[in-house]
Design an enzyme around this catalytic site. Sequence first.
Site, short mmCIF file in Angstrom:
data_model
loop_
_atom_site.label_atom_id
_atom_site.label_comp_id
_atom_site.label_asym_id
_atom_site.label_seq_id
_atom_site.Cartn_x
_atom_site.Cartn_y
_atom_site.Cartn_z
N LYS A 4 -88.04 51.43 56.91
CA LYS A 4 -88.69 50.27 57.52
C LYS A 4 -89.76 50.66 58.55
O LYS A 4 -90.67 49.87 58.83
CB LYS A 4 -87.63 49.39 58.20
N SER A 43 -82.45 54.43 51.16
CA SER A 43 -83.37 53.67 52.01
C SER A 43 -82.95 53.59 53.47
O SER A 43 -83.78 53.27 54.32
CB SER A 43 -83.55 52.26 51.45
#
Length: 514
Positions: free
Chosen positions: A62, A315
């Site tokens: 992110k 992720s």
Amino acid sequence: MAESQPLSAQPCGAEYLRAVLRSPVYEVAQVTPLQKMEKISSRLGNTILVKREDRQPVHSFKLRGAYAMIASLNAQQRAAGVVTASAGNHAQGVALSATRLGIKSLIVMPVTTADIKVEAVRAFGGEAYLFGANFDEARAKALEMAEQSGYTFIPPFDHPMVIAGQGTLAMELLQQDAHIDRVFVPVGGGGLAAGVAVLIKQLMPQIKVIGVEAEDSACLKAALEAGEPVDLSRVGLFAEGVAVRRIGSETFRLCQQYLDDIVTVDSDAICAAVKDLFEDTRAIAEPSGALALAGMKKYIQQHQINGERLAHVLSGANVNFHALRYVSERCELGEQREALLAVTIPEQQGSFLRFCQLLGGRAVTEFNYRYASPDSACIFVGVRLSRGLEERSEILHQLEAGGYKVVDLSDDEMAKLHVRYMVGGRPGKPLREKLFSFEFPEAPGALLRFLQTLGTHWNISLFHYRSHGTDYGRVLAAFELSDNEPQFAEHLAALGYDFHDETSNPAFRFFLAG
């Protein structure tokens, strides 16, 4: 640091490619390793590569998108500061990005947010503002503050600059290994999938890009079926990093155009993938971080893929430590290495021995029993499997042939969450009761609200709660109710918690009902 050039509202593929090439994300982000997973490669007959985004400073991808957008702001916008709403990885990405650029950041987080996440935002230099009972309320407050105070709102996924920032991951991937056959990418709001797909399809369109969604938050699949973004009626929270009710408009446009396929997986498969990542790399992924690997494993099996080079994105690794207990309990089911069965056996000496003998020496992983009647007993039993679904089917046939009444509970969520911890608790008299499962926010007052709304009007005949270290709790509760009580439905709606009627669930009928 020079500000980067903003993109138009709906850039074409070439514009996205230029934006990725010019992205300033490496002022704060790392080039993360692409690592071969030796054990699972051998097991699955393919070369399995993992892109280690858990190695970013905020332990998640992110950071890329947040920095790309914040760096594109003009001097006036930078002076005013930025605001966002997030209880997870995006919050930390915005906080660190803004701090590095000397910009004030305000992160609106639901009041139920775990302390560890609030403290992480503050450690990266962001101001955490707790507001609202859920993400939607926090987001509404953040947008209101942006309107009133002149902050720039930094969306978690649905913005061209955020998407371009996430696309830098794909650029690294191609530089690290240009011979990949397929890339598997987790999908929540679609920012990472859109960025990876648009970049790869500009440069090496022969590489297949496959999106992976959690079954209980598959907003991209729903949008593709409807032809446009739609709201999910309910979103599961186990893989909270991808728990998104509605896919973004721009992310949907790109995913619809550039993704080759999508696959969905359940929570047990995600837990199994968390275990795989730990055993191969010693990385401890958060559930959404292991989503892409779970999808890859399912896709390999579905399409009989062999001998290919397959990459997936780990992720994120911002996992609540106490959630690992749940992962550990469920990973065997996710790998089809355990069967959970409800079996009726005669209430007489030697019954358990004969039952185990019929299992043919297989290991019993769990056995729950309490005396219920003079004639028969209902047992909850777990059996270790070495050959997955095929062996599970064999066991069911063997038990039925041996004269046992058996129900397969291996895929029954209520049995796995609650009943296995409650076996043996039947009421001493017949009750007219209905059973419901609830998702409680893990916040002070949640139980009190439940009891004040429902417990003062109807008798609660069963209640079970067990913490799994997440931001919400799963509760099983039964109420003594007649067939026609419209006021109960009204009170359920007023409570505002997600719920399901479980009265007909076979695990409940087998072990707990009167």
